[in-house]
Design a protein around this motif. Structure first.
Motif, PDB file in Angstrom:
ATOM      1  N   PHE A  10       0.828  -1.201   0.000  1.00 14.98           N
ATOM      2  CA  PHE A  10       0.000   0.000   0.000  1.00 14.98           C
ATOM      3  C   PHE A  10       0.866   1.256   0.000  1.00 14.98           C
ATOM      4  CE2 PHE A  10      -2.954  -3.199   1.301  1.00 14.98           C
ATOM      5  CZ  PHE A  10      -4.197  -2.760   0.874  1.00 14.98           C
ATOM      6  N   ASN A  11       0.374   2.315  -0.661  1.00 19.73           N
ATOM      7  CA  ASN A  11       1.192   3.524  -0.801  1.00 19.73           C
ATOM      8  C   ASN A  11       1.061   4.431   0.413  1.00 19.73           C
ATOM      9  OD1 ASN A  11      -1.187   5.030  -1.081  1.00 19.73           O
ATOM     10  ND2 ASN A  11      -1.040   5.171  -3.307  1.00 19.73           N
ATOM     11  N   LEU A  12       1.778   5.555   0.355  1.00 25.44           N
ATOM     12  CA  LEU A  12       1.861   6.468   1.500  1.00 25.44           C
ATOM     13  C   LEU A  12       0.493   7.001   1.904  1.00 25.44           C
ATOM     14  CD1 LEU A  12       3.427   8.182   3.550  1.00 25.44           C
ATOM     15  CD2 LEU A  12       3.864   9.833   1.718  1.00 25.44           C
ATOM     16  N   LEU A  13      -0.316   7.426   0.940  1.00 24.56           N
ATOM     17  CA  LEU A  13      -1.626   7.981   1.270  1.00 24.56           C
ATOM     18  C   LEU A  13      -2.501   6.956   1.983  1.00 24.56           C
ATOM     19  CD1 LEU A  13      -3.699  10.248   1.150  1.00 24.56           C
ATOM     20  CD2 LEU A  13      -4.363   9.424  -1.131  1.00 24.56           C
ATOM     21  N   ALA A  14      -2.513   5.730   1.472  1.00 22.14           N
ATOM     22  CA  ALA A  14      -3.313   4.676   2.102  1.00 22.14           C
ATOM     23  C   ALA A  14      -2.867   4.439   3.535  1.00 22.14           C
ATOM     24  CB  ALA A  14      -3.215   3.385   1.295  1.00 22.14           C
ATOM     25  N   VAL A  15      -1.568   4.463   3.751  1.00 21.51           N
ATOM     26  CA  VAL A  15      -1.032   4.225   5.090  1.00 21.51           C
ATOM     27  C   VAL A  15      -1.389   5.377   6.030  1.00 21.51           C
ATOM     28  CG1 VAL A  15       1.122   4.112   6.406  1.00 21.51           C
ATOM     29  CG2 VAL A  15       0.812   2.671   4.390  1.00 21.51           C
ATOM     30  N   ILE A  16      -1.259   6.611   5.560  1.00 26.63           N
ATOM     31  CA  ILE A  16      -1.584   7.761   6.410  1.00 26.63           C
ATOM     32  C   ILE A  16      -3.066   7.738   6.789  1.00 26.63           C
ATOM     33  CG2 ILE A  16      -1.829  10.271   6.438  1.00 26.63           C
ATOM     34  CD1 ILE A  16       0.753  10.443   4.829  1.00 26.63           C
ATOM     35  N   VAL A  17      -3.938   7.514   5.816  1.00 29.45           N
ATOM     36  CA  VAL A  17      -5.376   7.465   6.105  1.00 29.45           C
ATOM     37  C   VAL A  17      -5.682   6.356   7.101  1.00 29.45           C
ATOM     38  CG1 VAL A  17      -7.647   6.983   5.124  1.00 29.45           C
ATOM     39  CG2 VAL A  17      -6.067   8.489   3.916  1.00 29.45           C
ATOM     40  N   THR A  18      -5.102   5.188   6.894  1.00 30.87           N
ATOM     41  CA  THR A  18      -5.331   4.054   7.796  1.00 30.87           C
ATOM     42  C   THR A  18      -4.885   4.373   9.209  1.00 30.87           C
ATOM     43  OG1 THR A  18      -5.102   2.453   5.991  1.00 30.87           O
ATOM     44  CG2 THR A  18      -4.770   1.632   8.236  1.00 30.87           C
TER      45      THR A  18
ATOM     46  N   LEU B  31      -8.501  -3.846  14.916  1.00 28.83           N
ATOM     47  CA  LEU B  31      -7.842  -2.822  14.103  1.00 28.83           C
ATOM     48  C   LEU B  31      -6.551  -3.342  13.481  1.00 28.83           C
ATOM     49  CD1 LEU B  31      -8.423   0.367  16.299  1.00 28.83           C
ATOM     50  CD2 LEU B  31      -9.805  -0.510  14.406  1.00 28.83           C
ATOM     51  N   HIS B  32      -5.848  -4.212  14.190  1.00 27.09           N
ATOM     52  CA  HIS B  32      -4.643  -4.809  13.621  1.00 27.09           C
ATOM     53  C   HIS B  32      -4.965  -5.725  12.449  1.00 27.09           C
ATOM     54  CE1 HIS B  32      -2.181  -3.090  16.755  1.00 27.09           C
ATOM     55  NE2 HIS B  32      -1.114  -3.675  16.258  1.00 27.09           N
ATOM     56  N   LEU B  33      -6.072  -6.435  12.538  1.00 29.89           N
ATOM     57  CA  LEU B  33      -6.458  -7.291  11.411  1.00 29.89           C
ATOM     58  C   LEU B  33      -6.719  -6.461  10.154  1.00 29.89           C
ATOM     59  CD1 LEU B  33      -8.813  -9.841  13.209  1.00 29.89           C
ATOM     60  CD2 LEU B  33      -6.564 -10.308  12.224  1.00 29.89           C
ATOM     61  N   VAL B  34      -7.219  -5.248  10.338  1.00 33.45           N
ATOM     62  CA  VAL B  34      -7.431  -4.355   9.205  1.00 33.45           C
ATOM     63  C   VAL B  34      -6.113  -3.786   8.697  1.00 33.45           C
ATOM     64  CG1 VAL B  34      -8.506  -2.196   8.452  1.00 33.45           C
ATOM     65  CG2 VAL B  34      -9.750  -3.732   9.997  1.00 33.45           C
ATOM     66  N   ALA B  35      -5.253  -3.356   9.616  1.00 28.88           N
ATOM     67  CA  ALA B  35      -4.110  -2.525   9.242  1.00 28.88           C
ATOM     68  C   ALA B  35      -2.804  -3.268   8.996  1.00 28.88           C
ATOM     69  CB  ALA B  35      -3.875  -1.461  10.322  1.00 28.88           C
ATOM     70  N   ILE B  36      -2.658  -4.491   9.476  1.00 26.62           N
ATOM     71  CA  ILE B  36      -1.385  -5.186   9.268  1.00 26.62           C
ATOM     72  C   ILE B  36      -1.022  -5.278   7.787  1.00 26.62           C
ATOM     73  CG2 ILE B  36      -0.206  -7.424   9.442  1.00 26.62           C
ATOM     74  CD1 ILE B  36      -1.439  -7.747  12.210  1.00 26.62           C
ATOM     75  N   PRO B  37      -1.936  -5.653   6.898  1.00 28.61           N
ATOM     76  CA  PRO B  37      -1.552  -5.702   5.484  1.00 28.61           C
ATOM     77  C   PRO B  37      -1.195  -4.342   4.902  1.00 28.61           C
ATOM     78  CG  PRO B  37      -3.583  -6.915   5.881  1.00 28.61           C
ATOM     79  CD  PRO B  37      -3.315  -6.111   7.115  1.00 28.61           C
ATOM     80  N   VAL B  38      -1.741  -3.279   5.477  1.00 28.32           N
ATOM     81  CA  VAL B  38      -1.548  -1.940   4.932  1.00 28.32           C
ATOM     82  C   VAL B  38      -0.234  -1.323   5.399  1.00 28.32           C
ATOM     83  CG1 VAL B  38      -2.522   0.385   4.735  1.00 28.32           C
ATOM     84  CG2 VAL B  38      -4.045  -1.608   4.834  1.00 28.32           C
ATOM     85  N   SER B  39      -0.052  -1.268   6.708  1.00 25.79           N
ATOM     86  CA  SER B  39       1.092  -0.533   7.282  1.00 25.79           C
ATOM     87  C   SER B  39       1.903  -1.350   8.278  1.00 25.79           C
ATOM     88  CB  SER B  39       0.572   0.719   7.991  1.00 25.79           C
ATOM     89  OG  SER B  39      -0.268   0.353   9.080  1.00 25.79           O
ATOM     90  N   ASN B  40       1.531  -2.574   8.479  1.00 27.94           N
ATOM     91  CA  ASN B  40       2.040  -3.422   9.557  1.00 27.94           C
ATOM     92  C   ASN B  40       1.544  -2.936  10.915  1.00 27.94           C
ATOM     93  OD1 ASN B  40       3.249  -5.889   9.960  1.00 27.94           O
ATOM     94  ND2 ASN B  40       5.285  -5.060  10.346  1.00 27.94           N
ATOM     95  N   ALA B  41       0.512  -2.076  10.882  1.00 28.14           N
ATOM     96  CA  ALA B  41      -0.242  -1.660  12.074  1.00 28.14           C
ATOM     97  C   ALA B  41       0.610  -1.040  13.164  1.00 28.14           C
ATOM     98  CB  ALA B  41      -1.036  -2.836  12.644  1.00 28.14           C
ATOM     99  N   SER B  42       0.618   0.275  13.198  1.00 21.52           N
ATOM    100  CA  SER B  42       1.298   0.982  14.271  1.00 21.52           C
ATOM    101  C   SER B  42       0.297   1.423  15.327  1.00 21.52           C
ATOM    102  CB  SER B  42       2.074   2.184  13.750  1.00 21.52           C
ATOM    103  OG  SER B  42       2.617   2.919  14.830  1.00 21.52           O
ATOM    104  N   PHE B  43      -0.373   2.562  15.102  1.00 19.60           N
ATOM    105  CA  PHE B  43      -1.260   3.229  16.059  1.00 19.60           C
ATOM    106  C   PHE B  43      -0.499   3.646  17.317  1.00 19.60           C
ATOM    107  CE2 PHE B  43      -4.013  -0.500  14.553  1.00 19.60           C
ATOM    108  CZ  PHE B  43      -4.307   0.109  13.344  1.00 19.60           C
ATOM    109  N   ASN B  44       0.817   3.443  17.333  1.00 16.42           N
ATOM    110  CA  ASN B  44       1.601   3.615  18.551  1.00 16.42           C
ATOM    111  C   ASN B  44       3.027   4.034  18.190  1.00 16.42           C
ATOM    112  OD1 ASN B  44       3.087   3.312  20.935  1.00 16.42           O
ATOM    113  ND2 ASN B  44       1.985   1.482  21.572  1.00 16.42           N
TER     114      ASN B  44
END
Length: 249
Positions: free
Chosen positions: A145-153, A189-202
């Protein structure tokens, strides 16, 4: 009366000293980062993304029940900033919490680095080459996923996470269940975001892995500091206006 993450606000036990609260945050962040990154490094070839998502939820539940009554159980600079923005936490204590969280996360990945360096031949080199479970975008996103997708996520899901935290720790919410709700939400939320950004939120989690993830992880680190903080501040500054019945009248 002491306030705790389990029954009232994302706040602290008034009977605990600042040193005790900061130590609790360091421990809780160590547990969180160690649990999720250790699972990602050592177990994910067998458990997949589901195992990593469950690991982060379980560590948050365990940490919140263990020391949440002391420090409020933030374990995340974004949560601390969001809680302060909502009026639930003192701004003067934010730097101490954030520093403790960053140190706790860095200690966790340092321990994991030592373990990995004494593993099977080539294990450490492979872990570092793959980014040491760091967050990333573009070619460093697990699914590209690109930068915009990661930032939005990262912005949107961190805001959602903070709304849940502020909601389940509201005085009107049932007491005693906040750690379960927060941990299960973080798993989702990790199940959603791991494929996108490897899930940070932190940001503490992202800093901790970037230390050992190589130059590309460090170059992209700014996204995973800024985006979660923006999401948390959005939720913190708007929670009362959106969900506080007193404000709504």
């Amino acid at each position: 009366m002491a306030k705790t993450v389990a029954n009232a606000d994302v706040d602290v036990d008034s009977a605990s000293s600042l040193a005790q609260r900061v130590t609790a945050e360091l421990f809780g962040t160590f547990l969180l980062v160690g649990g999720v990154i250790g699972t990602a490094l050592f177990s994910s070839p067998n458990t997949g993304w589901l195992g990593v998502a469950l690991a982060v939820g379980l560590t948050v539940i365990g940490g919140a029940y263990a020391v949440g009554h002391i420090s409020g159980g933030h374990f995340n600079p974004a949560v601390t900033l969001g809680a302060a923005a909502s009026g639930r936490f003192a701004w003067r204590d934010v730097p101490y919490y954030v520093l403790a969280q960053i140190i706790g996360g860095a200690l966790a990945t340092t321990v994991l680095f030592i373990v990995a360096s004494n593993g099977p031949e080539g294990f450490l080199a492979s872990a570092v080459e793959s980014g040491f479970a760091s967050n990333g975008f573009g070619e460093h996103s697990p699914a590209g996923f690109n930068l915009l997708a990661v930032i939005v996520t990262e912005v949107v899901l961190t805001a959602v996470f903070l709304y849940v935290i502020l909601g389940v720790t509201d005085r009107r919410a049932p007491s005693g269940f906040a750690p379960l709700a927060i941990g299960l939400t973080l798993t989702l939320l990790h199940l959603v975001a791991i494929p996108v950004s490897n899930a940070s939120f932190n940001p503490a989690r992202s800093i901790a892995t970037a230390i050992y993830g190589g130059p590309d992880a460090l170059i992209q680190l700014w996204v995973f500091i800024v985006a979660p903080i923006v999401g948390a501040l959005i939720a913190g500054f708007t929670y009362s206006a959106l969900f506080d019945s007193k404000r709504a009248k």
